[in-house]
Structure formats: structure tokens, C-alpha cells
Design an enzyme around this catalytic site. Structure first.
Site, short mmCIF file in Angstrom:
data_model
loop_
_atom_site.label_atom_id
_atom_site.label_comp_id
_atom_site.label_asym_id
_atom_site.label_seq_id
_atom_site.Cartn_x
_atom_site.Cartn_y
_atom_site.Cartn_z
N HIS A 1 0.80 -1.40 0.20
CA HIS A 1 -0.02 -0.29 -0.26
C HIS A 1 1.22 1.19 -0.44
O HIS A 1 2.07 1.27 0.94
CB HIS A 1 -1.31 -0.32 1.54
CG HIS A 1 -2.25 0.79 1.01
ND1 HIS A 1 -1.84 2.22 1.40
CD2 HIS A 1 -3.51 1.02 1.21
CE1 HIS A 1 -3.07 2.69 1.03
NE2 HIS A 1 -3.98 2.27 1.07
N ARG B 1 -2.73 1.14 -7.05
CA ARG B 1 -1.89 1.04 -5.51
C ARG B 1 -0.36 0.86 -5.53
O ARG B 1 0.22 0.84 -5.10
CB ARG B 1 -2.32 0.61 -4.47
CG ARG B 1 -3.76 0.82 -3.96
CD ARG B 1 -4.13 -0.22 -2.79
NE ARG B 1 -5.30 0.70 -1.66
CZ ARG B 1 -6.45 -0.20 -1.08
NH1 ARG B 1 -6.01 -1.46 -0.61
NH2 ARG B 1 -7.04 0.68 -0.03
#
Lengths: 640, 260
Positions: free
Chosen positions: A267, A332
Site C-alpha cells: 500500500h 496502489r
């Protein structure tokens, strides 16, 4: 040898699920109460499945290792949940959510599964609102939405920065209702340590009571694993400390295939590592990228300067520069890799040089500080608690961290693994996110699986099972599994070495992050495949494990989980090595375009790789499930 | 920096506990309080001593697993944060820090700093839900909810179920926890059909569990990691009074047995 039959229904994409439900077998209300179903885990997927199966009349046993079913790590999801409601009239649709999710996953997920997920998404919102989930609302009283990465529409429903908590409390309240009604039996502080397979079918589990150490056997007509992802294999991640792979890993060792283990999500927006003592990394919700702009200085020598003193012209808003169409809301995997690239160039910020700025000053100028506080106040507070810095005045510093695993146990369209009777839901399975998950889609998948998909598909299996012939817990397979678990615990406690469990976990995490993290290459993966077995060997010879097995022993709990991580890590590297392409979160340095973008190889790798365990001394077998796209054309994934 | 820890050690619920004192290894002020305990436990383990058992999981202040009474205060020195979000920069080099479990009769000690909070689950099972079956929900926007009501419900729903309110209360009252849940559902239109039955059922279960009475001293609000407002207790009392006036009883057969 395992056979992988995806059981994707025939017919046009948009009608597959409806048609499949109609063609599925049913169990009549009077017969349902004869069936017992074990559900392991009570996150979004587990709690919603257990509650819904209970409502339908099945007898459900729910197991969690927490002290209460309300603690699962779904609770920490911040940003939101996607649904194709098109409440914003911005041209959203089931098809668009489906397409965005499939493309976001870099065309490595199953088309029919993803379409069904998008289709069911609208029912989830209805269900959650009816349960009393306090979603954000507009002044007119209707539901509010925001945008998330990988989408050009606003389809994300949210409850401040605590959406996961509120959805989980909704599912937990449904579970409480069924526990009170007597249809669900709740076992807390109970960790599943083995799967029991009788004549090729999953028929029960072995459980350790974490308070007393007592080992018990539980039988059922089907076993549902909703035990979450395995990102803690990296030691440092945004997962809760106790999140682990033990349930799915031990099911793998009983014959369930493990699909795409190398597909892990890093992330982009987490608080950077600050020291060696660090136990976990904290996520800053992707929703921040709605208003925050990501940048680093253009020149290396500016990296140590006060960011507010760096003039606009000397800043590189690199996501806006490289991906103008999506800008700061690039998916992401892409945003993470871009952050790594600018830091590798020496332009990272903060003490370690591993950080980029997430800057809200423009947004504060545009809408005012109060509006920003209303939208993200709790996230700014968390940031301040951890770093001691005020992000209303200075930009946040962020860096990518392990956050989610797209891989997991292989399941067919019915969410059943190759072991009949074993169902796998939520992050624990591999099914819907391909090589990269879009933000706000994990909550959607967990609840889709638990509320709507499993309750419909499990009947097809149960209808073939005679509950009066359910093997008792005296069956030799139960005895063997219990003995196996006891043997493992005995072995761990008898090592009496010198190194703590945590030191092994930390070392394993470093190896994986280095060689199987944000970017991978053949030589590194081969090196990891030497380092990991060596570390595992040392673990089994030199582990210092205090205490006994007949009491609460947190070191013992952790040792069992780390023992499994030490095996899983090897499988991840093996899978990453075999997948000679770059796709989604799996970036192989050998396979990239001159501009650094991932080079996918649809000719050779448009498939799911599902690994089958062959015993401790033999390498696992790699099975392949080809991904056939009937409706969508695979294209190069561009966010430019 | 280094600190001295006085930690409550207790083998199990049946064995009396005692304080043990430990000098910590070198620490970093940027460590969280729980990371400090990790470091101490690594040290104890390496020295052949038994590590300190403590509850924790998400370490970002949302799961409600972590507990601890630090220097007499549940969740430590700061308002509005949980133990896992407490950092050593809040303490000084050389400090002596007292670490105890949440103490309350309905929360028996399991081991060291870990207590059993299942009583809170049983209160939830008594009525902390809206009885909606999966699949029977109407279209979400068919029921507008005023923003003010939704926001206030969210304030209440933010409760993480840690039990600090109970630990802080001299009567070990669970009123703030129960009031948060009762208010969350009672403020929303979806929660109206069961509103009065719910409050009676949950309050009755709370009493059965042995939680004490509320005398509105407000220590619960002061330690709540989510700063849940005392106002919700007033709201719950009002709902409870109305329920009694209306003669609404809990649904039969819902009471959960309290284990001996």
C-alpha cells in the site's frame, strides 16, 4: 493429483450468477437444521457468513482466536466500501465497477467472479444500512460517496475513517443476534490448528483453546475458512499483530491448493518505518489521496529541507506527472512502485530517505481546514500520535508497506476449494482481485462472500452430503490430526534453543521484503530460496520458547504461526520465480518497458497458478487454471 | 531512555497475583508503549524468564483488544487514545511506571495483564442489534437519515468495546459501553422498532453480569479512547425510563447465562 474445475456457469456474463443460483441445488428449511457448518474467523467474511447461515437454519459453529468476534482485522479498514449504486449520477454501473476491478487486478482474476462481485455490491449497501451502519450522509439524508484509487467515479461509501469498524460491527451484531437465537455457537480464544479431511472431504477441524491449552476436535458437514490474509509473513505490515496464515496453510498441507501466493499488495500510503523496534506499520487511508498531493523534491539536495520552504517549481508531483488521467488516485501497485522509484533515485524524504510527501496545503486553501478536518480528522490525529507532527501544517511523510494479499486458497465459482466441503472466503481466498486489489474492494468482497455468495452456493454441496452419516470425532482421521497438532506443539516446546520467535520472524520479514517485496528478480528470488530454508532449519534447532502448552502462552501461539510463515515464504518466492512476467503487485525487474511500466505476458501467464503440497521433502506441484475472458478484451493497463 | 516497570503478574484467575519490578533495556522515545513491552519480553525470554502476557492486536487504536492500566489510568496518560497509541515520549527517562490489568469483578484476570471481557459480548447478544435478515433489506436510499442523526449515531458507534470505561469506574459500571450501543441504534430510524425492547434487554443483562451502578462521575468518558460522551448515558436513561413507562419488557428467552 488435484483437479481444478472452476465451475464457471455458462451463458452471458451478466446472467451467469442469476442462472447459477437457479440451477443450484437447495436444502429445504426443514433439512437445514440437520447440517452443521464450521466457520473459522469472524471478520467481515466470517461473521457475515456465520450469521447468514444461522438465519437460514443451519447449525453453525464459529471459531475465533480473539477474545470476542468483534476484533478481527477487518475492523481496521479505514476508507470505504465500493458499490455500483451510481448515486452520484457520474455514469457508474455494475459493468463499470466490474471492469475497473478486473483492470485494476491487471487481468489476472476470473471474469465471472468479478462480475458477480460488482453485481452483489449494491445489495451489500442495502444490507448494511438496514443493520444500522452509520454511513456518511449528505444534508438531504441520502448516502454520501467519495472516490478511491483506480476509478474515475465516486462509488465509495464510508463511515468517517472507520468504515471497516462499522461494517464489522454490523456483521458482529448480526452474529450476536444468531448467537442469542441459538443458531450459532461461538467459540472464542479458539485457534484452528488443523483441518480434518475424511475420504477427500473437509469434515472438521482441530482447535486449541488459547486460555487452557486444551485441544479439541470438531466435526461438521462443511468447513468455511474466513481467516484473512497472510501479509504478516513480512513481519512488518499494516496487519494486526496476530493475523496469520496458519488456518489456510494447514489446509494447504491437507491438500487444498494455494493460488498465486506471490500476489501481495504493497500500500502506497503508510507511515514510514522509524526504528528497529517497530512492531507494525500504520496505514494512512487511500481516501487521503482524494485531497492530498504526493510529491518529492526535484533535487536531491532539497530532501532534508523544510518542505514548506521548497517552492512549487522545485517540487515533483510525480504521480500527476506520470499518470495525468488518474494523478494521485493511480492504483496502489503503481503508486507504490513510483514512490520506490523516486526514493531509489535518492529523492526520498525523512530521516531514512524512504518517504514521500502527502501534502494537503492546496486542499486546505481550496476548501478550508474545517472541511479537511471533517473528512480526515481521525487520520490526521493518528498521524500526529505516531509521528508527533501536525499534518495540517507540514505535509505527511508516507512510504509503501505490505497491506493485503491477493493470493490465497484456490476456490471455484462456488467458493469451494479443490477439497470438497472446504469453502474459503474473503482475503483468505484468491478469487476476485487478480494481481492487484483496488481500494475499498476488500470490504466489498468479504461481505459479498459472506452475506450473499456462500449462503447460496454451499447448498449445492450440502445437498450431496448425508448429515446422518457425518464422521464422528472418533474417526481415525480426527485422531491422526489431533496427534499431529500435539506432536507439533511438543516439538516446538522441546527445542530449548537460544533465539526468540520474534527474532526469526523479523529476519524472515527482512528476507522477503528485500527479495520478494515491491520488486523482484530471478537472482534475488533464488537467493531467498536458499536463505529461507536455512532460517527454517535454524528455527527448528535454535528456538527459545518459554512456558508450557497447558496455559495461556503467547510465545507458543506465535511460534506455531511463524513456523508456518517460514514455509509459506518459500512458496511465495517459488511462485514469484515461476511467474516470468510483471503484473499488478508482482513486478519482476526483468519484465518491464523502457519507461519502467510492468510488462505483462498474456501469452504465457494469463492463468492462475495453484500450488499443491506434496509432503515436506518434495517440491509442490504448480497447477494452472487458464483465465478465459469471454466478454472483456485484455489490454495493456494504462492510467496515463 | 530507560524506565522501571512495576508490572502485575498473575498465573491465572485462581492464583493470587503480585507486582514484579523490571528494569527495561535501552528504549527509544518513539516506541509505542506496547513496543516497549515487546522489547522487555524479548529481554525476559532471552534471560530464561517468562514474558509478560498482555492483550493487543491491531496496534492502531481500533480493535479494542489492548487494555492496561498505566500509572492508575486505563489506556495511560492521554485522553482519547488507546494504550497501543501511547508513545514513550509521554514518559521521562528513569520514570517508574505502574502497569496493571483492567480491574473489575465482571472482568476476571486470565493471566498477568489479560482479563476476560466476554461479559460485554453477552450484553450485545441480549439486544445489541437490529433484527434484519440478510436479503430482506430495502433499497438503501429509500430511508433518508438526517445528517445530524447519522453523525451522532456514528459518534456513539465509534466505541471499540475495550472496557476501559468499566476499569475506570469506581463501581465497575458498564453504562458508557451499553449507552453507546443503545444510542447508536436508537438514534437511527432503522433502530426504532426494537428501540425500547433493546434498552431493557441490554440493561438487564448488564445488571446480571455484575456491573455496578452509574453515579455520573464521568471517569469513563475521561479514559475512553474514542471520547464517547457521557451524554449518551443520559440518553439511555431516558430511553430506559420511557420503556418502563410503556411497560416494554425484553424479549423472552434472550437472557444469556452468566458463567459462575
Amino acid at each position: 493429483m488435484a483437479t481444478l474445475q472452476a465451475h464457471i456457469p455458462a451463458g452471458p456474463l451478466a446472467q451467469k450468477w442469476t442462472r447459477h443460483k437457479f440451477e443450484s441445488r437447495l436444502v429445504s428449511p426443514a433439512n437445514r437444521r440437520k447440517y452443521e457448518v464450521i466457520v473459522v474467523g469472524a471478520g467481515l467474511a466470517g461473521a457475515s457468513a456465520a450469521a447468514t447461515l444461522g438465519e437460514l437454519g443451519y447449525r453453525v459453529k464459529n471459531f475465533v482466536y480473539h477474545d470476542t468476534p468483534r476484533r478481527a482485522h477487518s475492523i481496521a479498514a479505514q476508507g470505504g466500501i465500493n458499490a455500483a449504486k451510481n448515486y452520484q449520477n457520474d455514469n457508474d454501473s455494475v459493468y463499470r465497477l466490474f471492469y475497473d476491478t478486473l483492470k485494476g487486478g491487471d487481468f489476472r482474476s476470473r471474469e465471472a467472479n468479478v462480475y458477480r462481485l460488482a453485481e452483489v455490491s449494491v445489495n451489500i449497501i442495502d444490507q448494511c444500512v438496514a443493520q444500522g451502519v452509520p454511513f456518511a450522509r449528505e444534508y438531504g439524508g441520502l448516502l454520501d460517496n467519495r472516490s478511491f484509487g483506480g476509478a474515475q467515479v465516486s462509488r465509495t461509501f464510508y463511515a468517517r475513517g472507520q468504515t471497516g469498524q462499522q461494517l464489522l460491527l454490523g456483521a458482529y451484531s448480526a452474529l450476536c443476534k444468531e448467537i442469542a437465537a441459538g443458531s450459532v455457537q461461538s467459540f472464542t480464544h479458539s485457534e484452528m490448528l488443523d483441518l480434518v479431511v475424511v475420504d477427500g472431504h473437509a469434515r472438521g477441524i482441530i482447535v486449541r483453546n488459547l486460555i487452557t491449552g486444551e485441544i479439541t476436535r470438531h466435526n461438521a458437514d462443511a468447513v468455511v475458512l474466513a481467516t484473512g490474509g497472510y501479509g504478516n509473513v513480512f513481519n512488518l505490515s499494516t496487519y494486526a499483530r496476530h493475523s496469520n496464515a496458519t488456518a489456510i496453510w494447514r489446509a494447504y498441507k491437507r491438500g487444498a491448493c494455494f493460488a498465486n501466493p506471490c500476489f501481495t499488495q504493497i500500500h502506497p500510503t503508510c507511515i514510514p518505518v522509524s526504528g528497529d523496534y517497530q512492531s507494525k506499520l500504520t496505514l494512512m487511508s487511500e481516501s487521503l489521496r482524494n485531497d492530498g498531493r504526493i510529491w518529492v523534491p526535484k533535487r536531491r539536495e532539497d530532501c532534508r529541507k523544510d518542505p514548506n520552504s521548497i517552492p512549487e517549481a522545485d517540487r515533483d508531483y510525480y504521480l500527476e506527472r506520470m499518470y495525468p488521467a488518474y494523478g494521485n488516485l493511480a492504483p496502489r501497485d503503481i503508486a507504490s512502485r513510483a514512490a520506490k522509484r523516486v526514493c531509489d533515485e535518492g529523492r526520498g524524504v525523512g530521516e531514512s530517505g524512504l518517504g514521500v510527501y502527502l501534502d494537503f496545503s492546496d486542499a486546505i486553501r481550496r476548501v478550508g481546514v474545517d472541511k479537511i478536518r471533517e473528512r480526515y480528522g481521525n487520520l490526521f490525529d493518528i498521524y500526529k500520535e505516531i509521528t508527533g507532527e501536525d499534518a495540517y501544517r507540514v505535509p505527511m511523510r508516507i512510504y509503501p508497506a505490505v497491506h493485503y494479499t491477493m493470493g490465497g486458497l484456490w476456490v471455484d465459482y462456488n467458493l469451494m476449494s479443490n477439497l470438497p466441503g472446504l469453502f474459503v472466503l474473503g482475503e483468505a481466498n484468491f478469487s476476485d482481485h487478480g494481481a492487484n486489489r483496488l481500494g475499498a474492494s476488500a470490504l466489498m468482497q468479504g461481505l459479498a462472500d459472506g452475506y450473499f455468495i456462500l449462503p447460496a452456493t454451499i447448498a449445492t454441496y450440502l445437498a450431496t452430503v448425508n448429515p446422518t452419516a457425518r464422521p464422528s470425532t472418533d474417526h481415525p482421521a480426527f485422531r491422526e490430526a489431533e496427534e499431529h497438532v500435539r506432536g507439533l506443539i511438543r516439538r516446538l516446546l522441546s527445542i530449548r534453543g537460544r533465539r526468540t520467535v520474534q527474532s526469526f520472524h523479523k529476519e524472515l520479514g527482512k528476507i522477503l521484503w528485500e527479495y520478494c517485496g515491491m520488486s523482484r528478480h530471478e537472482a534475488g528470488l533464488k537467493k531467498a530460496l536458499q536463505l529461507i530454508p536455512a532460517l527454517r532449519e535454524e528455527f527448528w534447532q535454535n528456538l527459545n520458547l518459554p512456558g508450557t502448552d497447558s496455559e495461556l502462552n503467547q510465545s507458543l501461539e506465535k511460534a506455531g504461526r511463524v513456523a508456518d510463515f517460514l514455509e509459506l515464504a518459500e512458496l511465495m518466492c517459488r511462485d514469484a520465480l515461476e511467474r516470468r512476467e510483471s503484473c499488478g503487485g508482482h513486478f519482476r525487474e526483468e519484465f518491464q518497458y523502457p519507461d519502467g511500466e510492468a510488462r505483462r505476458d498474456d501469452e504465457h501467464f494469463a492463468h492462475v497458478a495453484a500450488w499443491e503440497y506434496q509432503g515436506p521433502d518434495k517440491p509442490p506441484v504448480r497447477h494452472v487454471e487458464p483465465l478465459v475472458y469471454e466478454e472483456v478484451k485484455m489490454v495493456a493497463r494504462s492510467y496515463k | 531512555m530507560k524506565v522501571k516497570l512495576k508490572v502485575w503478574r498473575q498465573k491465572n484467575a485462581a492464583t493470587p497475583g503480585r507486582f514484579e519490578t523490571y528494569d527495561t533495556p535501552e528504549l527509544n522515545p518513539n516506541m509505542s508503549f506496547l513496543e516497549m513491552l515487546d522489547v522487555v519480553n524479548e529481554d525476559l525470554t532471552t534471560r530464561g524468564l517468562e514474558p509478560i502476557a498482555f492483550d493487543h492486536d491491531c496496534r492502531e487504536g481500533i480493535c479494542g483488544t489492548c487494555s492496561l492500566v498505566i500509572n492508575g489510568k486505563p489506556h495511560g496518560p492521554h485522553r482519547g487514545v488507546a494504550t497501543c497509541q501511547t508513545y514513550l515520549r509521554s514518559f521521562r527517562d528513569g520514570d517508574t511506571i505502574l502497569v496493571e490489568p483492567f480491574r473489575a469483578r465482571p472482568f476476571p484476570v486470565i493471566k498477568d495483564l489479560i482479563v476476560n471481557r466476554k461479559a460485554l459480548d453477552r450484553i450485545m447478544q441480549a439486544g445489541g442489534f437490529i433484527s434484519v435478515r440478510t436479503g430482506s433489506a430495502p433499497e438503501a436510499n429509500s430511508l433518508p437519515v438526517p445528517k445530524e442523526a447519522a453523525d451522532l449515531a456514528m459518534d456513539a458507534a465509534a466505541c471499540i468495546g475495550c472496557g476501559a470505561c468499566v476499569a475506570a469506574c469506581k463501581n465497575a459500571s458498564a453504562m458508557l459501553f451499553v449507552a453507546a450501543k443503545v444510542s447508536h441504534l436508537g438514534l437511527l430510524p432503522q433502530g426504532q422498532p426494537e428501540r425500547y425492547r433493546r434498552v431493557v434487554a441490554m440493561v438487564e443483562q448488564m445488571d446480571r453480569e455484575g456491573f455496578g451502578a452509574c453515579t455520573v462521575t464521568g471517569s469513563c468518558e475521561a479514559v475512553c479512547p474514542k471520547s464517547i460522551s457521557l451524554d449518551f448515558i443520559a440518553r439511555m436513561n431516558r430511553d430506559y425510563a420511557v420503556a418502563l413507562f410503556k411497560g416494554v419488557g425484553a424479549r423472552p428467552g434472550r437472557a444469556a447465562a452468566v458463567p459462575a
